[in-house]
Scaffold this motif. Structure first.
Motif, PDB file in Angstrom:
ATOM      1  N   LEU A   3       0.824  -1.205   0.000  1.00 27.00           N
ATOM      2  CA  LEU A   3       0.000   0.000   0.000  1.00 27.00           C
ATOM      3  C   LEU A   3       0.859   1.257   0.000  1.00 27.00           C
ATOM      4  N   LYS A   4       2.018   1.191   0.676  1.00 26.28           N
ATOM      5  CA  LYS A   4       2.917   2.343   0.717  1.00 26.28           C
ATOM      6  C   LYS A   4       3.475   2.643  -0.666  1.00 26.28           C
ATOM      7  N   THR A   5       3.853   1.592  -1.397  1.00 33.73           N
ATOM      8  CA  THR A   5       4.375   1.779  -2.753  1.00 33.73           C
ATOM      9  C   THR A   5       3.296   2.336  -3.666  1.00 33.73           C
ATOM     10  N   LEU A   6       2.083   1.825  -3.511  1.00 31.28           N
ATOM     11  CA  LEU A   6       0.967   2.326  -4.316  1.00 31.28           C
ATOM     12  C   LEU A   6       0.711   3.791  -4.015  1.00 31.28           C
ATOM     13  N   GLU A   7       0.733   4.157  -2.736  1.00 34.96           N
ATOM     14  CA  GLU A   7       0.509   5.548  -2.346  1.00 34.96           C
ATOM     15  C   GLU A   7       1.598   6.451  -2.919  1.00 34.96           C
ATOM     16  N   ASN A   8       2.846   6.005  -2.847  1.00 34.41           N
ATOM     17  CA  ASN A   8       3.955   6.788  -3.401  1.00 34.41           C
ATOM     18  C   ASN A   8       3.810   6.956  -4.913  1.00 34.41           C
ATOM     19  N   SER A   9       3.400   5.887  -5.577  1.00 34.25           N
ATOM     20  CA  SER A   9       3.259   5.923  -7.035  1.00 34.25           C
ATOM     21  C   SER A   9       2.179   6.915  -7.452  1.00 34.25           C
ATOM     22  N   LEU A  10       1.037   6.834  -6.799  1.00 33.67           N
ATOM     23  CA  LEU A  10      -0.051   7.763  -7.126  1.00 33.67           C
ATOM     24  C   LEU A  10       0.320   9.191  -6.748  1.00 33.67           C
ATOM     25  N   GLY A  11       1.071   9.328  -5.665  1.00 33.09           N
ATOM     26  CA  GLY A  11       1.511  10.658  -5.258  1.00 33.09           C
ATOM     27  C   GLY A  11       2.393  11.308  -6.301  1.00 33.09           C
ATOM     28  N   GLU A  14       0.505  12.948  -9.174  1.00 34.41           N
ATOM     29  CA  GLU A  14      -0.136  14.230  -8.886  1.00 34.41           C
ATOM     30  C   GLU A  14       0.774  15.423  -9.161  1.00 34.41           C
ATOM     31  N   SER A  32       9.424  15.541  -4.527  1.00 34.61           N
ATOM     32  CA  SER A  32       8.604  14.594  -3.763  1.00 34.61           C
ATOM     33  C   SER A  32       9.277  14.120  -2.487  1.00 34.61           C
ATOM     34  N   ARG A 250     -12.569  13.390  -7.404  1.00 33.50           N
ATOM     35  CA  ARG A 250     -11.127  13.714  -7.357  1.00 33.50           C
ATOM     36  C   ARG A 250     -10.733  14.600  -8.545  1.00 33.50           C
TER      37      ARG A 250
END
Length: 254
Positions: A3-11, A14, A32, A250
């Motif tokens: 989930l952390k990697t996914l959050e970083n990727s989506l971040g 942006e 970032s 969003r």
């Protein structure tokens, strides 16, 4: 993928905006505050999947064709004007004046929808028309919530009067923008079109960035400044409904 990697990727995605559509690995890592190797790995993965593409000369990454394909699907599913127009119609029916929706595009405002008053004497604006952010309620209410640097950049480009009532003194404009930001709404008379009043509120995206405004406008003799509190209340109520919907989708820009 964690989930952390996914959050970083989506971040990281942006960071790709209209203002900064292309990023190099090192500059994106710095912006970032992520490690160079992690950013490179994420961007490379997005590129393989078609979500990003890399310019062969600059080696910078930009949004890829996959986003366009998904965007087309979303556009077919959700027509934003179908969301915006009924809100403008309700406001127009309630106050009897023209109501329009303006979106922020760089350092300009763009009218994307309007419902005109049914009264003989009314205010009208063309859809797609571009206006300077320092002139008129619909624009200044957005400019007031931009960063100080962006405000200064707009003023340094030059304040050219649209009408005799356009505020072109930088000190006075700064005071006006501060007052608008404190109140959360803007009232102007004759700044963009002579003898026309405007009452506007800002709308914010899910990142709490101003990105649009809703404005009521008409002949100045019909609505005075001491009569606008009910108008502001209505704008806020209807605007919040629209803003909440944009948040759920969003949507950051229109």
């Amino acid at each position: 993928m964690s989930l952390k990697t996914l959050e970083n990727s989506l971040g990281l995605l942006e960071f790709f905006t209209r203002e900064t559509p292309a990023w190099g690995v090192r500059e994106l890592a710095k912006a970032s505050q992520m490690s160079h190797s992690v950013v490179h790995r994420i961007l490379s993965t997005f590129e393989k999947r078609g979500f990003l593409m890399q310019d062969p000369q600059s080696h910078k990454y930009e949004l890829g064709i996959s986003f366009w394909q998904y965007g087309q699907m979303v556009q077919e599913k959700i027509h934003l004007n179908d969301l915006i127009h009924p809100v403008l119609e309700r406001i127009c029916k309630s106050v009897g004046e023209s109501v329009f929706f303006t979106t922020l595009d760089g350092q300009e405002g763009v009218c994307i929808d309007i419902v005109e008053s049914l009264q003989i004497i009314k205010y009208a604006v063309s859809i797609g028309s571009r206006t300077q952010l320092y002139a008129g309620a619909s624009n200044k209410v957005m400019m007031a919530f931009l960063s100080d640097d962006l405000q200064e950049s707009i003023m340094k480009r030059g304040l050219v009067p649209v009408t005799p009532n356009t505020i072109i003194d930088e000190h006075k404009l700064r005071e006006d923008l501060t007052d608008i930001r404190q109140k959360g709404w803007c009232y102007s008379v004759g700044e963009y079109t002579e003898s026309v009043f405007g009452v506007a509120i800002p709308l914010f995206n899910y990142r709490n960035e101003v990105f649009s405004s809703i404005t009521i406008a008409g002949p100045a003799y019909r609505v005075k400044e001491d009569q606008i509190q009910p108008v502001v209340k209505l704008l806020r109520e209807e605007g919040k409904k629209l803003q909440d919907y944009f948040h759920r989708l969003r949507i950051a820009k229109i």
